[in-house]
Every structure is written in C-alpha cells, then in structure tokens.
Enzyme design. Sequence first.
Site, mmCIF file in Angstrom:
data_model
loop_
_atom_site.group_PDB
_atom_site.id
_atom_site.type_symbol
_atom_site.label_atom_id
_atom_site.label_comp_id
_atom_site.label_asym_id
_atom_site.label_seq_id
_atom_site.Cartn_x
_atom_site.Cartn_y
_atom_site.Cartn_z
ATOM 1 N N THR A 159 -3.673 8.091 37.308
ATOM 2 C CA THR A 159 -4.030 8.950 36.177
ATOM 3 C C THR A 159 -3.317 8.568 34.876
ATOM 4 O OG1 THR A 159 -2.340 10.553 36.777
ATOM 5 C CG2 THR A 159 -4.570 10.930 37.648
ATOM 6 N N ASP A 160 -2.229 7.798 34.975
ATOM 7 C CA ASP A 160 -1.431 7.523 33.771
ATOM 8 C C ASP A 160 -2.228 6.805 32.684
ATOM 9 O OD1 ASP A 160 0.646 8.762 35.005
ATOM 10 O OD2 ASP A 160 1.932 6.990 35.190
ATOM 11 N N THR A 207 -2.114 7.432 42.347
ATOM 12 C CA THR A 207 -1.678 8.520 43.226
ATOM 13 C C THR A 207 -2.745 8.899 44.235
ATOM 14 O OG1 THR A 207 -0.160 9.391 41.593
ATOM 15 C CG2 THR A 207 -0.991 10.969 43.171
ATOM 16 N N SER A 214 -0.915 2.851 37.801
ATOM 17 C CA SER A 214 -1.706 2.476 36.618
ATOM 18 C C SER A 214 -0.883 2.297 35.349
ATOM 19 C CB SER A 214 -2.846 3.466 36.388
ATOM 20 O OG SER A 214 -2.375 4.634 35.774
HETATM 21 C C1 SIN Z 1 -0.539 6.094 38.345
HETATM 22 O O1 SIN Z 1 -1.008 6.287 37.224
HETATM 23 O O2 SIN Z 1 -0.858 5.119 39.039
HETATM 24 C C2 SIN Z 1 0.469 7.035 38.911
HETATM 25 C C3 SIN Z 1 0.242 8.443 38.543
HETATM 26 C C4 SIN Z 1 -1.043 9.017 39.034
HETATM 27 O O3 SIN Z 1 -1.934 8.371 39.562
HETATM 28 O O4 SIN Z 1 -1.169 10.263 38.895
#
Ligand code: SIN
Length: 359
Positions: free
Chosen positions: A123-124, A43, A90
């Site tokens: 973040t995932d 993100t 991710s």
């Molecule tokens: C991801 O993990 O690539 C999508 C969600 C995020 O980055 O918050």
Amino acid sequence: MKKRLLVALVIIFTMVFSVQAGFAASSNIEELPNIKILATGGTIAGSAASSTQMTGYKAGAIGIQVLIDAVPQMKEYANVSGEQVCKISSNNMTDEIWLQIGKRVNELLADKNVDGIVITHGTDTLEETAYFLNLVVKSDKPVVIVGAMRPATAISADGPVNLLNAVRLAASKEAIGKGVLIAMNDEINGARDATKTNTTHVSTFKAPELGYLGYINNGKPYFYRESTRKHTNQSEFDIKNLKELPVVEIVYGRAGENRVIVDAIAASGAKGIIYAGTGNGSIHNAAEAGLIEAQKKDLVIVRTSRTGNGTVINSLPKWDDEHFLKGDSLSPHKARILLSLALTKTNDLNEIQRMFNEY
Ligand code: SIN
C-alpha cells in the site's frame, strides 16, 4: 420392496442431477471472465510471527498461488490465474518494475482471452503504481490494484476479502473504461485522486476532496462517479520501447529552507524537479534562486502543494515569468510520474503544461 425402489429412485435422481450440475458448472466456467492476477508483494502477501502481529512483519513473503488458493470463492466469479512479477515491500518500488508491469499489462490485455487484470501491491506506493498504469495502459479493460493493511497471517486479515472484491471488480462490466481502479475496504477509488491517508488503518485509501468512485457492496461494484481526466486508452504516453524513465526529483518546501537540495538535484543530471510548495505551491526565496538556475540548465520545474488538497493552477507573476509549471491538483509524487512520462515525449514547456491540465 417399495423401500428398495425408493432408494433406487433417489440414487438415479442424484446421479442425473449431479451430471446436469456438472454440465452447468463446466459451461459456466467457460462463460466466466478470465482474470489475470499479477503479484508484486506487499502486506497482502505479508507474513508475521503470530496472528496478532500487525506491524514489523515481512511484506511480500507469500507467493501468488498461496494467495489464490486462500480465496477459492474467486472461482465462482472468474477464471483466475496468477503471475509473480516480484516479491517486494512497495517502498522499494522501482521504475524498472513499473516498466515491466506496464508492458506485461498491455501484452495481457491485448489478448482476447484476458478480460481484466488484478495487481496485488503494497500500500505504501500503491497509488503511484496505479497512476503510472493509468497513464500507460492501452486498453479499456479493467485494471484493479489491491493491497491490504494487515498481513496475510493476521487475525481479521483484510487481504482475502480485498482480493475477492478486486477480482469481482475486474470481472465486472461496470469497471470497463474507468481507468485504473483501487479496490480496498469495500471502496472503489480512482488512480489519479486517491492517496494513502493513514499509516495502519484498513480504511486508508481516500480521495479526500474528490471522493470515492463507488462502493463494493456484498461483492458487487456500484459506481457513482468517474474521473474526467484522460487515462488509459485516451493517453498519449507509450512505454513500449522505453528502457528507463527520465529522472524527476521532489523538493519539499519548508520554513527555514535553503537551496542545498535543489542545487544537488540540478547537479545530478535529473531532468525535472517537482516542488512540493507550502500553501498554494509557494516557493521559499532561497529555493527559488536555486530553481531559477536549475531551469537555466534545462530542468523542468513544476509547482505543487504539500497541503494534500486543493489545486495549484495559479501563480505569482514572477513564477510564470520564470516558466515554472503548475501541477494542478496532483500530489507531488503523482506530478513526478506525469512529468517523467511527459519528458519521454517533449521538452516544450507549453506542451508539458497542457499535459498537466489534461491528465
Ligand atoms: C508495502 O507497501 O509493501 C508495505 C505496506 C503495505 O503493504 O501496507
């Protein structure tokens, strides 16, 4: 006449001052730490159709140079350069990319001209990559992972300030020897204990029981704690010659469970199972029968808890008798990483339990 003299003096003074400032700036650039940013997507590099769109956007769309150019303030604190490793959301992270990042981080940190690394990441699975690197990086130099909860195109995007903070943290003396760090929302978390706790809030990363390692206040890191568990330079795991990681799967304990998933994993060629048990790592009778058989086929079984808090360090005698190992306070998904790396070194159950006690 006097007025002309005054103008001439002002011009001379301005020229001298500019030249001096120029020297100061260039010598300053040489003194600044050199920070490499490895970009993987997420993100923080997400692009949405409008500034108010906060979900349903394309993660990983924006390249690293655009992210760097958007935060010119970083140049005051470090000489920053970027490398695009991949451009993924991710949730699609793979073992191959982990090995690629881990090897590249080790290569870069072995260079005396590199002082620290920042990794931009979705973040995932950010906490999983952070823990993997915490176990395989061979350096005390700072490695900081950073993400964002709002896409780069959003009003009040959190990515730019998170990236600036991450670079300042990676450039700081305070971050040396602390293991892999997560810098988001003005907080510093350690790779082992932090987890994503909220689907959308910017304050999502927390170590619910053990707490943050510190804060970033006005861009400056302040540490209060550090993990006592082994990491980076103290770690015995070495990925230099690895082309793949042993497969370890996770089984989620639940009421009404059967052994279908355990049996399927045992038949799949996997080398280990992390059981995300109810409560204190408890196992449903039906799954237990499958796990005992899986163990006989040489799969290593580790009990953890699906509660998200506390430790699994004790056992019913029957689970000790079956040689099911205990995952300590690791989440099931972090226990999976440790077991996979442990299996690159040994199949000895006592040795693997020692690793769970130490990392
Ligand atoms: C991801 O993990 O690539 C999508 C969600 C995020 O980055 O918050």
